[in-house]
Design an enzyme around this catalytic site. Sequence first.
Site, PDB file in Angstrom:
ATOM      1  N   ASP A 141       0.791  -0.994  -0.136  1.00 50.83           N
ATOM      2  CA  ASP A 141       0.279   0.115   0.323  1.00 50.83           C
ATOM      3  C   ASP A 141       1.013   1.238   0.084  1.00 50.83           C
ATOM      4  O   ASP A 141       2.074   1.400   0.587  1.00 50.83           O
ATOM      5  CB  ASP A 141      -0.654   0.215   0.976  1.00 50.83           C
ATOM      6  CG  ASP A 141      -2.303  -0.789   1.693  1.00 50.83           C
ATOM      7  OD1 ASP A 141      -1.700  -1.677   0.133  1.00 50.83           O
ATOM      8  OD2 ASP A 141      -2.513  -0.307   2.627  1.00 50.83           O
ATOM      9  N   SER A 162       7.992   5.301   4.904  1.00 51.74           N
ATOM     10  CA  SER A 162       9.138   4.660   4.517  1.00 51.74           C
ATOM     11  C   SER A 162       8.591   4.076   2.563  1.00 51.74           C
ATOM     12  O   SER A 162       7.992   4.287   2.766  1.00 51.74           O
ATOM     13  CB  SER A 162       8.963   2.899   5.272  1.00 51.74           C
ATOM     14  OG  SER A 162       7.528   1.835   5.727  1.00 51.74           O
TER      15      SER A 162
END
Length: 271
Positions: free
Chosen positions: A91, A232
Amino acid sequence: MPVLDFLYKTVPGRMLLKPLTSRGLSKLSGRLMDTGLSKILINPFVKSAGIDTSEYDLSQVKSFNTFFYRPVLQGMRPVCEDPDSLIAPCDGLLTAIPIKDDTVLHVKQSEFSISKLLRSRKLAERYKDGTALVFRLCVDNYHRYSYIESGIKSKNRFIEGVLHTVRPVALAERPVFTENCREYCLIRTERFGTLVQMEVGAMLVGKISNDSLVEGPVKRGAEKGHFEYGGSTIIVLLRQGAAEIREDIMKASADGAETPVRLGEAIGRKS
């Protein structure tokens, strides 16, 4: 965000960046997020990030970190069944950028070098005129990721570095992707040639946790690993002509916009 503007755009702020982006601070943060006491942070985090918890299996949540990399319920991230499709491995917010010589022009006009990213000029040369897929995970995203394609993976290579945030304000001021800690492998595939799949850590990410570090066969859509607390990024490098990325993604990327995607979603197909 005023705090990040201060840290990245002012002299006093930049003086504070070194200790704040150190791996030591992130490791300490990670240890704290592993404790049972950290569970008190979960409900405020869910509320502030607007997370829909109905998608996830929360039965094994014992700390903030175990909540952060919580698994989805079965069937919530179906993998596109078209064998010629290229899927999103996670995602996140996707930008697809052409690689010009050794350079990728990214969000907010920041640049990064493929040879510095990989720490290998020889390997970078293979991806000249190819495409870089940059998946930026936000704190509310699902933080487990999968293999983008079936094939034979190489051993993982870990590159030590610091841990900047991956928000656009940092990308505009620093060569974040070539400074941050990162880990990558090559995947030799039948449909898309040999590609690079890389995980990049960010500020307050305690750990990049890959399930396998050794060479061997991998399956498209199978879980590859997870990130612990923080933002991230996953970067995929494709050789020239390896795949045709969806037109809407390419148009948005050319306009400097990111496209929301989900793990398993088709983002392109075999050329």
